[in-house]
Design a protein around this motif. Structure first.
Motif, PDB file in Angstrom:
ATOM      1  N   PHE A 187       6.287  -1.025  -6.264  1.00  0.00           N
ATOM      2  CA  PHE A 187       5.168  -1.953  -6.143  1.00  0.00           C
ATOM      3  C   PHE A 187       5.333  -3.100  -7.135  1.00  0.00           C
ATOM      4  O   PHE A 187       5.140  -4.266  -6.783  1.00  0.00           O
ATOM      5  CB  PHE A 187       3.844  -1.212  -6.391  1.00  0.00           C
ATOM      6  CG  PHE A 187       2.651  -2.118  -6.366  1.00  0.00           C
ATOM      7  CD1 PHE A 187       2.060  -2.479  -5.172  1.00  0.00           C
ATOM      8  CD2 PHE A 187       2.125  -2.626  -7.547  1.00  0.00           C
ATOM      9  CE1 PHE A 187       0.966  -3.338  -5.142  1.00  0.00           C
ATOM     10  CE2 PHE A 187       1.031  -3.475  -7.531  1.00  0.00           C
ATOM     11  CZ  PHE A 187       0.449  -3.829  -6.327  1.00  0.00           C
ATOM     12  N   GLU A 188       5.730  -2.768  -8.361  1.00  0.00           N
ATOM     13  CA  GLU A 188       5.881  -3.784  -9.404  1.00  0.00           C
ATOM     14  C   GLU A 188       6.928  -4.827  -9.042  1.00  0.00           C
ATOM     15  O   GLU A 188       6.789  -6.001  -9.391  1.00  0.00           O
ATOM     16  CB  GLU A 188       6.247  -3.119 -10.741  1.00  0.00           C
ATOM     17  CG  GLU A 188       5.173  -2.222 -11.315  1.00  0.00           C
ATOM     18  CD  GLU A 188       5.037  -0.863 -10.618  1.00  0.00           C
ATOM     19  OE1 GLU A 188       3.985  -0.231 -10.781  1.00  0.00           O
ATOM     20  OE2 GLU A 188       5.979  -0.454  -9.897  1.00  0.00           O
ATOM     21  N   GLU A 189       7.971  -4.425  -8.333  1.00  0.00           N
ATOM     22  CA  GLU A 189       9.019  -5.359  -7.920  1.00  0.00           C
ATOM     23  C   GLU A 189       8.578  -6.272  -6.780  1.00  0.00           C
ATOM     24  O   GLU A 189       9.051  -7.392  -6.667  1.00  0.00           O
ATOM     25  CB  GLU A 189      10.276  -4.596  -7.483  1.00  0.00           C
ATOM     26  CG  GLU A 189      11.009  -3.930  -8.626  1.00  0.00           C
ATOM     27  CD  GLU A 189      12.106  -3.013  -8.141  1.00  0.00           C
ATOM     28  OE1 GLU A 189      13.232  -3.185  -8.630  1.00  0.00           O
ATOM     29  OE2 GLU A 189      11.833  -2.136  -7.291  1.00  0.00           O
ATOM     30  N   GLU A 190       7.701  -5.782  -5.924  1.00  0.00           N
ATOM     31  CA  GLU A 190       7.359  -6.532  -4.717  1.00  0.00           C
ATOM     32  C   GLU A 190       5.980  -7.189  -4.731  1.00  0.00           C
ATOM     33  O   GLU A 190       5.707  -8.041  -3.895  1.00  0.00           O
ATOM     34  CB  GLU A 190       7.484  -5.632  -3.491  1.00  0.00           C
ATOM     35  CG  GLU A 190       8.914  -5.219  -3.227  1.00  0.00           C
ATOM     36  CD  GLU A 190       9.125  -4.612  -1.849  1.00  0.00           C
ATOM     37  OE1 GLU A 190       8.297  -4.844  -0.944  1.00  0.00           O
ATOM     38  OE2 GLU A 190      10.131  -3.914  -1.688  1.00  0.00           O
ATOM     39  N   CYS A 191       5.114  -6.820  -5.674  1.00  0.00           N
ATOM     40  CA  CYS A 191       3.731  -7.310  -5.615  1.00  0.00           C
ATOM     41  C   CYS A 191       3.613  -8.813  -5.811  1.00  0.00           C
ATOM     42  O   CYS A 191       2.629  -9.416  -5.347  1.00  0.00           O
ATOM     43  CB  CYS A 191       2.843  -6.564  -6.603  1.00  0.00           C
ATOM     44  SG  CYS A 191       3.186  -6.906  -8.328  1.00  0.00           S
TER      45      CYS A 191
ATOM     46  N   ALA B  53       0.836  -1.208   0.000  1.00  0.00           N
ATOM     47  CA  ALA B  53       0.000   0.000   0.000  1.00  0.00           C
ATOM     48  C   ALA B  53       0.869   1.254   0.000  1.00  0.00           C
ATOM     49  O   ALA B  53       0.591   2.213  -0.716  1.00  0.00           O
ATOM     50  CB  ALA B  53      -0.947  -0.012   1.204  1.00  0.00           C
ATOM     51  N   GLY B  54       1.933   1.243   0.803  1.00  0.00           N
ATOM     52  CA  GLY B  54       2.839   2.390   0.837  1.00  0.00           C
ATOM     53  C   GLY B  54       3.567   2.594  -0.480  1.00  0.00           C
ATOM     54  O   GLY B  54       3.721   3.724  -0.949  1.00  0.00           O
ATOM     55  N   LEU B  55       4.003   1.498  -1.090  1.00  0.00           N
ATOM     56  CA  LEU B  55       4.693   1.591  -2.378  1.00  0.00           C
ATOM     57  C   LEU B  55       3.770   2.153  -3.457  1.00  0.00           C
ATOM     58  O   LEU B  55       4.217   2.915  -4.318  1.00  0.00           O
ATOM     59  CB  LEU B  55       5.211   0.214  -2.806  1.00  0.00           C
ATOM     60  CG  LEU B  55       6.365  -0.363  -1.987  1.00  0.00           C
ATOM     61  CD1 LEU B  55       6.598  -1.827  -2.349  1.00  0.00           C
ATOM     62  CD2 LEU B  55       7.632   0.447  -2.179  1.00  0.00           C
TER      63      LEU B  55
END
Length: 171
Positions: A37-41, A24-26
């Protein structure tokens, strides 16, 4: 900070709550983080749990409300190379918008600083903060962090370059 909020070190059991808060923060503030977000989702919960596993050189601290909801986090790591192991790194500070201005960021930072001071051989904490994030800059300065440099064009987010302030706290 009110008495209903509790700060504690996260464990692998907190992986789902940590991942949700971080993602959510990203999404909400992409220029506040080096990661995206794209790296961690698509990171698995097992991988997230491994990041939260107990370690003498790494920790993530969370702020929880009375109902057990995770409201904010900050990470603490240690440099791995022998000549750099006297330095710690603070990363990933995020507090939910509805929990801001209640002292949670300060309490999380104080927990991380206290833990860092207890690590044998750790003499300094470093962090990077977006130069436009005046609230975070003021918080970090009030805790004793001193700016030691600026990195122009530190991040490129949605076609916009962002400058970061490099800060350190020594003891």
């Amino acid at each position: 900070m009110d008495d209903t909020v509790r700060i504690r070190r996260l464990t692998p059991a907190d992986a789902a709550a940590f991942q949700a808060l971080r993602l959510a923060g990203l999404q909400r503030e992409p220029s506040a983080f080096g990661s995206s977000f794209e790296e961690e989702c698509n990171e698995t919960l097992d991988a997230v749990a491994q990041r939260l596993a107990p370690s003498p050189d790494n920790a993530v601290f969370g702020a929880f409300d009375a109902a057990g909801a995770l409201l904010g986090v900050v990470g603490l790591g240690r440099e791995r190379m022998l000549k750099l192991r006297h330095k710690g790194i603070l990363w990933g500070m995020v507090v939910t918008p509805e929990a801001r201005r209640r002292g949670l960021g300060r309490a999380l930072m104080q927990a991380a600083i206290t833990a860092a001071r207890e690590v044998p051989g750790l003499l300094q904490l470093n962090l990077c903060v977006n130069a436009q994030n005046t609230a975070a800059l003021q918080l970090y300065q009030s805790l004793g962090f001193v700016a030691f440099g600026r990195e122009p064009a530190a991040m490129l987010v949605d076609g916009v370059l962002h400058e970061e302030v490099l800060m350190a706290l020594r003891w």
